[in-house]
Every structure is written in structure tokens, then in C-alpha cells.
Enzyme design. Structure first.
Site, short mmCIF file in Angstrom:
data_model
loop_
_atom_site.label_atom_id
_atom_site.label_comp_id
_atom_site.label_asym_id
_atom_site.label_seq_id
_atom_site.Cartn_x
_atom_site.Cartn_y
_atom_site.Cartn_z
N MET A 27 13.04 -62.94 -46.15
CA MET A 27 13.71 -61.92 -45.35
C MET A 27 15.04 -62.47 -44.83
SD MET A 27 10.81 -59.65 -43.54
CE MET A 27 10.50 -60.70 -42.16
N GLY A 33 12.97 -74.69 -44.51
CA GLY A 33 11.64 -74.34 -45.02
C GLY A 33 11.78 -73.48 -46.28
N HIS A 34 12.69 -72.50 -46.23
CA HIS A 34 12.92 -71.67 -47.43
C HIS A 34 13.49 -72.53 -48.56
CE1 HIS A 34 13.44 -68.55 -44.15
NE2 HIS A 34 12.55 -67.96 -44.93
N GLN A 150 -0.68 -64.99 -44.45
CA GLN A 150 0.09 -64.31 -45.50
C GLN A 150 -0.20 -64.92 -46.87
OE1 GLN A 150 4.30 -62.84 -45.20
NE2 GLN A 150 4.78 -64.82 -46.10
N VAL A 173 7.78 -77.16 -43.33
CA VAL A 173 8.82 -78.13 -42.95
C VAL A 173 8.93 -78.08 -41.43
CG1 VAL A 173 11.26 -78.76 -43.17
CG2 VAL A 173 10.05 -77.77 -45.12
N LEU A 181 9.53 -75.01 -38.79
CA LEU A 181 10.74 -74.21 -38.96
C LEU A 181 10.36 -72.75 -39.15
CD1 LEU A 181 13.21 -76.21 -41.23
CD2 LEU A 181 12.69 -76.47 -38.81
N SER A 182 11.10 -71.87 -38.47
CA SER A 182 10.86 -70.43 -38.58
C SER A 182 12.15 -69.72 -38.20
CB SER A 182 9.76 -70.03 -37.59
OG SER A 182 9.80 -68.63 -37.35
N SER A 183 12.43 -68.60 -38.86
CA SER A 183 13.65 -67.85 -38.51
C SER A 183 13.59 -67.41 -37.06
CB SER A 183 13.79 -66.63 -39.42
OG SER A 183 13.75 -67.04 -40.77
N ARG A 184 12.38 -67.19 -36.54
CA ARG A 184 12.24 -66.70 -35.16
C ARG A 184 12.49 -67.79 -34.11
NH1 ARG A 184 8.25 -62.96 -37.55
NH2 ARG A 184 9.06 -60.87 -37.17
O1 PAF Z 1 7.43 -64.47 -45.23
C1 PAF Z 1 8.33 -63.61 -45.29
O2 PAF Z 1 9.51 -63.89 -45.07
C2 PAF Z 1 7.95 -62.17 -45.65
O3 PAF Z 1 6.74 -61.80 -45.08
C3 PAF Z 1 7.99 -61.89 -47.15
C4 PAF Z 1 6.93 -62.70 -47.91
C5 PAF Z 1 9.36 -62.21 -47.71
C6 PAF Z 1 7.70 -60.40 -47.40
O4 PAF Z 1 8.66 -59.60 -46.79
#
Ligand code: PAF
Length: 276
Positions: A27, A33-34, A150, A173, A181-184
Site C-alpha cells: 500500500m 521491510g518492503h 494476514q 525487519v 518497521l511499519s508504515s504506521r
Molecule cells: O500488507 C499490506 O500492505 C496490505 O494489506 C496488502 C497485502 C498490500 C493488501 O492491500
């Protein structure tokens, strides 16, 4: 890196990608992490596709959809530098055309924990990941372990609906102080940021107490003693990594999972118990 901003552009590009194709759905608001997911895909696949789509279906009314961090140009640069071949960034009406009404229900595996706090969340996740898998047709799907439930929901969906992709879960990570690490994390003020790593320390205390033979209730008390008083703990538990059903004792292939609010920000974390 090529940009596919419509489904037609995406179809044309995905058709000619050499295989195996690795896919990282995101997102946006990308952090290391990504990028760890991209690195893993780059090692294991010939072509790598990433998507950036802030999925409205996985946010309930009153959640942070509007203020969810967005930095498309920054994300694009990071993905290009990390060696992504195609960035798929569909507009909302391509993913959800007018009249869109079909959804994938995650069932019981998505009903507890995050699903109990956010009852429509996993339906939104399963629906968008299901649609993205259908469009991208990857050989491997890369997900971060940070969102443990998830990963369980998506693995189950991939198995149940016979998607032709292997799910690869990449370890979380962390910052040097243990915060996942998290976007939030961008929402945390300085005091909340200083308190947030105690979520990780409390999970370690919980795991260690259980490993030493403490009951779940005793382990919970030891963990609470380590958690910063600013935290509002929603749950700290052990679950089967595949079914997400709660367990009474530690065993192989389990997650210690935790969620807590630091101010208005809900943070999740987990530890995977691969083998005791
Ligand atoms: O983990 C995320 O960023 C979201 O839940 C995902 C897997 C991209 C689905 O929108």
C-alpha cells in the site's frame, strides 16, 4: 522499471515477463521491510512486480484511509533502485469498477485477533490480494511476517481457491531498538516512539516465560511488567501459525502475537516459533 497504471497496460506487460515472476503487493509508504521483500524476490525470481494500491476495502469507516501515508514518487524511486521490473499502480476504479460487489470472505482464520478488532479488514485484504493475483499471475507472492494473521489468511486463500502462486513469508525487519518497521510508525509522536519498542520486549518476555514452563497467565503478567505504561495492550497470545487458533503452550510453527495502541496508533508484532 516500467509503470502500469491501467489494467490494459498491466496485462500487456505481464504477458511478456520472463518466469518465474515474483510479486510484492503493497500500500506504498515503503520502508526497508518492503524492500527486504523485493530483495528476496530479486534473488529468487527472473522478473519482479510490485504494486502500490491503498486498498479502501480493508479500511472500515473511521479508520485511517484518508491519512494513510502516501509518497508515490518516493515509492517509485525506491522500487526502481531495488530492481523492480514493473510497478503496477492501478487507480481505484480499475480495481473496484462502479457496481463492484463481489468479495472473498476469509472465514474463521480471519475472525479472531485483528479480525475481531477490524471485522471487515481481512475480507478487504483477501479480495484485493485475490484480484491482484488474478491480474499479475505471479509464481511467487512475497509477504512480510510482521502481519502474521494476514500471511495465514492469504496462504489459506491461495490454497482454498487454488491460485497458482507460492506464498513466501519474509522475516520482519526491525529498528535497532526492536520496533518492527511499519508504515504506521510515522504516526507516533516522540514519546510514543520511545515507548513502542516495549511491545517487542514484552513478546520476548512472554515467549521466554512460556519456554521456562510458566503458564500463559504467568507469562502474560511477566510480559505486562516489561510493557511501557503508555501502551494499551489489546492481545498477547500464542497461536498456531497455519490456523491462527490459540494455543496453551509453545510449540513448533507457532506465533507469539501482540497488538497494542501507543496513543492513537495500533501496532502489531509477532515472533515466529519455528522450532523449540
Ligand atoms: O500488507 C499490506 O500492505 C496490505 O494489506 C496488502 C497485502 C498490500 C493488501 O492491500
Amino acid at each position: 522499471m516500467q509503470l502500469a497504471a491501467t489494467i490494459a497496460q498491466a496485462d500487456a506487460l505481464f504477458e511478456i515477463l520472463p518466469r518465474p515472476v515474483g510479486f510484492i503487493p503493497t500500500m506504498g509508504a515503503l520502508h526497508d521491510g518492503h524492500l527486504a521483500l523485493v530483495r528476496r524476490a530479486r534473488e529468487e525470481c527472473v522478473a519482479v512486480v510490485a504494486s502500490v494500491f491503498v486498498n479502501p476495502l480493508q479500511f472500515a469507516a473511521g479508520e485511517d484511509l484518508e491519512r494513510y501515508p502516501r509518497d508515490f514518487e518516493g515509492d517509485r524511486e525506491k522500487l526502481a533502485r531495488a530492481g523492480v521490473d514493473v510497478l503496477f499502480a492501478p487507480p481505484n476504479d480499475a480495481m473496484y469498477p462502479p457496481g463492484f460487489s463481489t468479495a472473498i470472505d476469509a472465514g474463521a482464520i480471519g475472525a479472531g485477533f485483528e479480525g475481531a478488532a477490524r471485522p471487515t479488514h481481512f475480507r478487504g485484504v483477501a479480495t484485493v490480494v485475490g484480484k491482484l493475483l488474478h491480474l499479475v499471475k505471479p509464481d511467487r507472492l512475497y509477504l512480510g511476517q510482521k502481519d502474521a494473521q494476514q500471511t495465514a489468511v492469504v496462504r489459506r486463500m491461495v490454497r482454498d481457491l487454488a491460485y497458482d502462486a507460492r506464498v513466501v513469508v519474509v522475516p520482519t525487519v526491525r529498528e535497532a531498538d526492536g520496533l518492527a518497521l511499519s508504515s504506521r510508525n510515522a504516526y507516533l509522536n516522540l514519546t510514543e516512539r520511545a515507548a513502542a519498542p516495549s511491545l517487542h520486549s514484552s513478546m520476548l518476555a512472554f515467549r521466554d516465560a512460556l519456554a521456562q514452563g510458566a503458564s500463559k497467565a504467568q507469562a502474560y503478567e511477566r510480559a505486562k511488567a516489561v510493557l511501557d505504561p503508555l501502551a494499551h495492550l489489546h492481545y498477547l497470545d500464542i497461536v498456531d501459525a497455519q490456523t491462527f487458533e490459540p494455543l496453551e503452550t509453545l510449540r513448533d510453527d507457532a506465533f507469539v502475537i501482540a497488538a497494542a495502541n501507543f496513543g492513537a496508533t495500533r501496532l502489531l508484532d509477532n515472533l515466529w516459533i519455528e522450532s523449540l
